[in-house]
Design an enzyme around this catalytic site. Structure first.
Site, PDB file in Angstrom:
ATOM      1  N   ARG A  59       0.836  -1.202   0.000  1.00  0.00           N
ATOM      2  CA  ARG A  59       0.000   0.000   0.000  1.00  0.00           C
ATOM      3  C   ARG A  59       0.870   1.251   0.000  1.00  0.00           C
ATOM      4  O   ARG A  59       0.505   2.278  -0.556  1.00  0.00           O
ATOM      5  CB  ARG A  59      -0.909  -0.011   1.229  1.00  0.00           C
ATOM      6  N   ASP A  62     -10.531  -4.256   8.182  1.00  0.00           N
ATOM      7  CA  ASP A  62      -9.650  -5.285   8.765  1.00  0.00           C
ATOM      8  C   ASP A  62     -10.327  -5.930   9.979  1.00  0.00           C
ATOM      9  O   ASP A  62     -10.237  -7.144  10.188  1.00  0.00           O
ATOM     10  CB  ASP A  62      -8.318  -4.658   9.201  1.00  0.00           C
ATOM     11  N   ARG A  69     -12.891  -8.340   8.754  1.00  0.00           N
ATOM     12  CA  ARG A  69     -12.248  -9.588   8.313  1.00  0.00           C
ATOM     13  C   ARG A  69     -11.867 -10.444   9.518  1.00  0.00           C
ATOM     14  O   ARG A  69     -12.061 -11.663   9.525  1.00  0.00           O
ATOM     15  CB  ARG A  69     -10.987  -9.260   7.493  1.00  0.00           C
ATOM     16  N   HIS A 122      -3.983   0.700   8.493  1.00  0.00           N
ATOM     17  CA  HIS A 122      -4.683  -0.218   7.585  1.00  0.00           C
ATOM     18  C   HIS A 122      -3.594  -0.737   6.648  1.00  0.00           C
ATOM     19  O   HIS A 122      -3.301  -0.143   5.616  1.00  0.00           O
ATOM     20  CB  HIS A 122      -5.769   0.526   6.812  1.00  0.00           C
TER      21      HIS A 122
HETATM   22  P1  NAD Z   1      -9.877   1.792  -9.556  1.00  0.00           P
HETATM   23  O1  NAD Z   1      -8.653   1.998 -10.379  1.00  0.00           O
HETATM   24  O2  NAD Z   1     -10.877   0.773  -9.985  1.00  0.00           O
HETATM   25  O3  NAD Z   1     -10.661   3.182  -9.425  1.00  0.00           O
HETATM   26  C1  NAD Z   1     -10.036   4.395  -9.177  1.00  0.00           C
HETATM   27  C2  NAD Z   1     -10.879   5.454  -9.847  1.00  0.00           C
HETATM   28  O4  NAD Z   1     -10.339   6.724  -9.493  1.00  0.00           O
HETATM   29  C3  NAD Z   1     -10.877   5.345 -11.376  1.00  0.00           C
HETATM   30  O5  NAD Z   1     -12.211   5.276 -11.848  1.00  0.00           O
HETATM   31  C4  NAD Z   1     -10.172   6.618 -11.806  1.00  0.00           C
HETATM   32  O6  NAD Z   1     -10.646   7.130 -13.044  1.00  0.00           O
HETATM   33  C5  NAD Z   1     -10.501   7.547 -10.653  1.00  0.00           C
HETATM   34  N1  NAD Z   1      -9.614   8.702 -10.561  1.00  0.00           N
HETATM   35  C6  NAD Z   1      -8.262   8.742 -10.716  1.00  0.00           C
HETATM   36  N2  NAD Z   1      -7.845  10.008 -10.586  1.00  0.00           N
HETATM   37  C7  NAD Z   1      -8.936  10.764 -10.331  1.00  0.00           C
HETATM   38  C8  NAD Z   1      -9.131  12.148 -10.111  1.00  0.00           C
HETATM   39  N3  NAD Z   1      -8.121  13.010 -10.107  1.00  0.00           N
HETATM   40  N4  NAD Z   1     -10.395  12.583  -9.914  1.00  0.00           N
HETATM   41  C9  NAD Z   1     -11.441  11.723  -9.902  1.00  0.00           C
HETATM   42  N5  NAD Z   1     -11.313  10.402 -10.119  1.00  0.00           N
HETATM   43  C10 NAD Z   1     -10.068   9.938 -10.335  1.00  0.00           C
HETATM   44  O7  NAD Z   1      -9.376   1.507  -8.063  1.00  0.00           O
HETATM   45  P2  NAD Z   1     -10.222   0.838  -6.893  1.00  0.00           P
HETATM   46  O8  NAD Z   1      -9.995  -0.623  -6.903  1.00  0.00           O
HETATM   47  O9  NAD Z   1     -11.591   1.391  -6.946  1.00  0.00           O
HETATM   48  O10 NAD Z   1      -9.447   1.405  -5.609  1.00  0.00           O
HETATM   49  C11 NAD Z   1      -9.547   2.778  -5.286  1.00  0.00           C
HETATM   50  C12 NAD Z   1      -8.719   3.075  -4.033  1.00  0.00           C
HETATM   51  O11 NAD Z   1      -9.308   2.442  -2.905  1.00  0.00           O
HETATM   52  C13 NAD Z   1      -7.281   2.537  -4.105  1.00  0.00           C
HETATM   53  O12 NAD Z   1      -6.413   3.474  -3.503  1.00  0.00           O
HETATM   54  C14 NAD Z   1      -7.341   1.269  -3.287  1.00  0.00           C
HETATM   55  O13 NAD Z   1      -6.087   0.877  -2.797  1.00  0.00           O
HETATM   56  C15 NAD Z   1      -8.286   1.719  -2.203  1.00  0.00           C
HETATM   57  N6  NAD Z   1      -8.909   0.671  -1.383  1.00  0.00           N
HETATM   58  C16 NAD Z   1      -9.035   0.944  -0.056  1.00  0.00           C
HETATM   59  C17 NAD Z   1      -9.593   0.025   0.802  1.00  0.00           C
HETATM   60  C18 NAD Z   1      -9.692   0.371   2.272  1.00  0.00           C
HETATM   61  O14 NAD Z   1      -9.945  -0.501   3.117  1.00  0.00           O
HETATM   62  N7  NAD Z   1      -9.524   1.635   2.631  1.00  0.00           N
HETATM   63  C19 NAD Z   1     -10.051  -1.198   0.296  1.00  0.00           C
HETATM   64  C20 NAD Z   1      -9.951  -1.442  -1.072  1.00  0.00           C
HETATM   65  C21 NAD Z   1      -9.356  -0.489  -1.910  1.00  0.00           C
END
Ligand code: NAD
Length: 308
Positions: free
Chosen positions: A92, A152, A155, A179
């Site tokens: 991460r 987490d 899970r 996280h």
């Molecule tokens: P993804 O690539 O499917 O989606 C990301 C989206 O962000 C895309 O649609 C992209 O076009 C958009 N984006 C990028 N730059 C942008 C901007 N400047 N303005 C607006 N939109 C923009 O990724 P994902 O699988 O949806 O994951 C998104 C984030 O969530 C990642 O950082 C991932 O690691 C995180 N995540 C966090 C948790 C948690 O527990 N907090 C769990 C899963 C994923």
């Protein structure tokens, strides 16, 4: 689900896997009157809004549209899930530099229009993204919330429940800290109806390792995780909109928390309409205190490396 005559609005910024699943979860559960989708790829946001609108005859009266930052003006909650997704094998932390730049541009735009809502951060590394969002926005600390270790902990509770054949909703157990890789289980506080868990040391190690490595396992199977995080974000939104005072392990700025200060970490917090109303100073044993300090130190090093 609004409790007053004012329409409730949630804006989701970044409707990739996590954002669109979160939006769909919020819609299915009728959490708000208005749902706005926003993405750098506006075609994706428009397509999702159109697709979700076609489901309204089965769901009911929610207004969904692909919007602009101006739509943040009326937002009660702005969920930010934009950014680069974790690649197989990528930690991460490696995502950090890519995501900090994206966040800075997003929060600057949101804050042009909204000075009252709650920013709910999910992009990784979520504790660091939340920290920078707070520092750059100067918003009240209670109104910048990271999803923290809520996922987490879910899970963890699921895996304990599976091992003991108990409904995970009846398992009280917490993962705190980052996280990510330095998170820690609070075995000293884990219980079912107040009784200690009948788990061997081997069981505990297996459960915690599978909790910590869950994202890596799922990402290597299907490329991304999104269902459980969507439910976790939905849970936080409900706690806010219903003014619940629910105890959730979200990420918040800690000050003098078992000696830890000026860093966002996931710990049990009371969440209501004001955001994080209170950070709960739960009792930790010596080993847990040391692990929490180590997790905080790791995040501080990362923050410093970005600030340089
Ligand atoms: P993804 O690539 O499917 O989606 C990301 C989206 O962000 C895309 O649609 C992209 O076009 C958009 N984006 C990028 N730059 C942008 C901007 N400047 N303005 C607006 N939109 C923009 O990724 P994902 O699988 O949806 O994951 C998104 C984030 O969530 C990642 O950082 C991932 O690691 C995180 N995540 C966090 C948790 C948690 O527990 N907090 C769990 C899963 C994923």
């Amino acid at each position: 689900m609004s409790t007053s005559s004012k329409k409730t609005r949630i804006v989701v910024i970044g409707v990739g896997a996590v954002g669109s699943t979160t939006a769909y979860t919020l819609l299915l559960r009728h959490r708000m009157d208005e749902l706005v989708l926003l993405d750098a790829n506006m075609d994706k946001a428009r397509g999702d809004a159109q697709d979700m609108n076609h489901g309204l005859p089965f769901v009911g009266n929610v207004k969904v549209w692909a919007g602009t930052y101006e739509d943040c003006r009326e937002a009660d909650i702005v969920i930010i899930t934009a950014g680069a997704a974790q690649k197989p094998g990528e930690s991460r932390i490696d995502l950090l530099k890519r995501n900090v730049a994206i966040y800075e541009s997003i929060t600057t735009e949101v804050l042009k229009y909204n000075d009252h809502g709650i920013l709910l951060i999910a992009s990784n590394p979520v504790d660091v993204m939340s920290y920078f969002t707070l520092k750059k926005s100067n918003w009240p600390v209670n109104r910048v919330i990271g999803s923290g270790t809520l996922l987490d902990s879910a899970r963890f509770r699921y895996l304990i429940g599976e091992k003991l054949n108990v409904d995970p909703r009846s398992v009280h157990a917490h993962i705190v800290g980052e996280h990510g890789d330095s998170e820690l289980p609070l075995w000293s506080l884990s219980n079912i109806a107040g009784s200690q868990l009948s788990l061997s040391e081997e069981d505990k190690t297996e459960i915690f390792e599978n909790t910590k490595n869950a994202a890596y396992q799922i990402i290597s199977s299907k490329g991304a995780t999104y269902y459980a995080i969507a439910l976790a974000l939905d849970r936080i939104c409900v706690a806010i909109l219903r003014n619940e005072g629910a105890v959730l392990n979200v990420s918040t700025l800690l000050q003098d928390y078992h000696g830890v200060s000026d860093v966002f970490l996931g710990v049990p917090c009371i969440v209501d309409r004001t955001g994080v109303r209170e950070v709960l100073h739960v009792t930790l044993n010596e080993q847990e205190k040391q692990q929490l300090t180590a997790s905080a130190n790791k995040l501080k090093e990362i923050i410093e490396s970005v600030e340089m």
